[in-house]
Design an enzyme around this catalytic site. Structure first.
Site, PDB file in Angstrom:
ATOM      1  N   GLY A   1      -5.294  -4.863   7.069  1.00  0.00           N
ATOM      2  CA  GLY A   1      -6.509  -4.086   6.866  1.00  0.00           C
ATOM      3  C   GLY A   1      -7.668  -4.489   7.750  1.00  0.00           C
TER       4      GLY A   1
ATOM      5  NE  ARG B   1      -7.921  -8.462   2.804  1.00  0.00           N
ATOM      6  CZ  ARG B   1      -7.085  -7.440   2.921  1.00  0.00           C
ATOM      7  NH1 ARG B   1      -6.646  -6.819   1.862  1.00  0.00           N
ATOM      8  NH2 ARG B   1      -6.681  -7.033   4.105  1.00  0.00           N
TER       9      ARG B   1
ATOM     10  CB  THR C   1       0.116   1.049   5.523  1.00  0.00           C
ATOM     11  OG1 THR C   1       0.548  -0.054   4.707  1.00  0.00           O
ATOM     12  CG2 THR C   1       1.197   1.367   6.540  1.00  0.00           C
ATOM     13  N   GLY C   2      -1.032  -1.677   6.542  1.00  0.00           N
ATOM     14  CA  GLY C   2      -0.877  -2.877   7.364  1.00  0.00           C
ATOM     15  C   GLY C   2      -2.103  -3.768   7.278  1.00  0.00           C
TER      16      GLY C   2
ATOM     17  CB  THR D   1      -0.859   0.027   1.292  1.00  0.00           C
ATOM     18  OG1 THR D   1      -1.692  -1.127   1.289  1.00  0.00           O
ATOM     19  CG2 THR D   1      -1.723   1.269   1.388  1.00  0.00           C
TER      20      THR D   1
ATOM     21  N   GLY E   1      -9.534  -4.884   2.026  1.00  0.00           N
ATOM     22  CA  GLY E   1      -8.982  -4.460   3.307  1.00  0.00           C
ATOM     23  C   GLY E   1      -9.490  -3.079   3.665  1.00  0.00           C
ATOM     24  CG  ASP E   2      -6.731  -0.685   5.798  1.00  0.00           C
ATOM     25  OD1 ASP E   2      -6.293  -1.600   5.063  1.00  0.00           O
ATOM     26  OD2 ASP E   2      -6.011   0.211   6.263  1.00  0.00           O
TER      27      ASP E   2
HETATM   28  N1  ASP Z   1      -3.834  -2.252   4.256  1.00  0.00           N
HETATM   29  C1  ASP Z   1      -3.674  -3.098   3.115  1.00  0.00           C
HETATM   30  C2  ASP Z   1      -4.779  -4.125   3.112  1.00  0.00           C
HETATM   31  O1  ASP Z   1      -5.091  -4.675   4.150  1.00  0.00           O
HETATM   32  C3  ASP Z   1      -2.353  -3.804   3.036  1.00  0.00           C
HETATM   33  C4  ASP Z   1      -1.113  -3.003   3.307  1.00  0.00           C
HETATM   34  O2  ASP Z   1      -1.159  -1.894   3.809  1.00  0.00           O
HETATM   35  O3  ASP Z   1      -0.018  -3.522   3.005  1.00  0.00           O
HETATM   36  O4  ASP Z   1      -5.280  -4.422   2.061  1.00  0.00           O
END
Ligand code: ASP
Length: 337
Positions: A250, A224, A247-248, A196, A226-227
């Protein structure tokens, strides 16, 4: 004021202390752009071209992340890792200083999802379009349909994943806590793999905007989300208060309405860094011992030009740019690690 700073640092503990972050804790800048991870350095450069001539934060955050979306070697955009069926599906959202926002999710074969999200915001009465509908809208808006093919790095990592995971859709659905679905994953060299870029900016007129674009979790289940495309989770902007981006993992950012929660902590008077930390503490509390398997990073800018970030674990960094030769990568403080 000085005493307050020392009290804040004292409460964080030595392991979380980073001199560069401390120096930047109370700095005020305008214009200013922040973006997640090291790819943020190149993205910030493009955003800065807009901001330095008095341009709008909204234009800056779109132009900035387009650089990352176009890169074939990055974890964002069509060059990124596919879902477990081998298809790259993209999510993005954007928000301006007037609560206008747009989002696309599960979008395939379109190079710049962030620009499609902006068109959703500007040309439709809606906030989100997904899947085929989002693609049809993009085509009607003149975005070209790109080839359905994986970049070389994505092809390699997908082939590796297929072997290692003993690919079986039914089993994978049931393996809820398998490392197969953990993103960002810790790589062998200790770095975090991430998918991201989130960017927030304050322009010369004092207006805030943000953008977030992703290929989502590598080898995710088809469909799927995410956030990152969710306003309030991956991104939120309230021009009276600030802008925040995540980020991370989600799923866990969604659980605490991450970016919106950061804004509410800032509204209550916390600095951007403390607001990010408090939000991540909520995730830690919910996850308990399982928190060590995931990573979450958050960034925020307050209306007054102060800024900061925080992460769940060691290894999150972010790029901050406020002048032609001031585009630095900072290590974020973290809760565990
Ligand atoms: N936040 C993103 C998701 O969950 C992934 C990421 O930030 O690496 O899709």
């Amino acid at each position: 004021m000085l005493r307050r700073k020392f009290l804040q640092i004292g409460s964080l503990g030595l392991s979380a202390f980073s001199f560069s972050s401390f120096v930047n804790l109370q700095e005020k800048r305008k214009p200013l752009v922040l973006s997640t991870w090291d790819a943020g350095i190149e993205a910030n450069k493009a955003a800065w071209e807009v901001l330095k001539t008095g341009g709008r934060a909204l234009d800056a955050v779109e132009k900035g992340v387009m650089v990352t979306e176009a890169s074939q070697n990055c974890c964002v955009g069509l060059g990124a890792n596919p879902d477990r069926d081998g298809f790259v599906t993209l999510d993005a959202c954007i928000m301006d200083e007037n609560f206008n926002c747009g989002s696309v999710a599960f979008l395939e074969r379109i190079k710049h999802p962030i620009s499609v999200a902006r068109r959703v915001m500007e040309k439709t009465p809606h906030v989100m379009l997904v899947g085929n509908g989002a693609q049809q809208f993009a085509l009607a808006e003149g975005f070209p349909l790109e080839k359905q093919e994986l970049s070389e790095p994505a092809k390699k990592s997908y082939e590796k994943w297929l072997k290692k995971s003993e690919y079986n859709p039914v089993i994978n659905i049931e393996r809820s806590s398998s490392s197969v679905y953990q993103i960002p994953q810790k790589l062998d060299n200790g770095d975090w793999n991430h998918d991201t870029i989130g960017m927030i900016a304050l322009d010369a007129n004092g207006n805030l905007s943000g953008s977030c674009t992703t290929s989502g979790m590598a080898f995710k289940m088809r469909g799927r989300l995410g956030d990152s495309p969710i306003i309030g989770a991956g991104l939120y902007v309230d021009n009276e208060v600030g802008a925040a981006v995540a980020t991370g993992q989600g799923e866990d950012v969604i659980r605490v309405a991450g970016a919106h929660t950061v804004i509410e902590f800032m509204r209550a008077g916390l600095t951007p860094e403390d607001a990010c930390r408090k939000t991540i503490e909520r995730i830690l509390k919910i996850k308990g011992a399982k928190a060590k398997d995931i990573q979450v990073g958050m960034l925020a800018i307050a209306k007054n030009g102060t800024y900061g970030g925080y992460a769940l674990q060691k290894g999150f960094n972010y790029a901050v740019c406020y002048a032609d030769n001031k585009n630095n990568l900072l290590d974020s403080k973290f809760l565990i690690g």
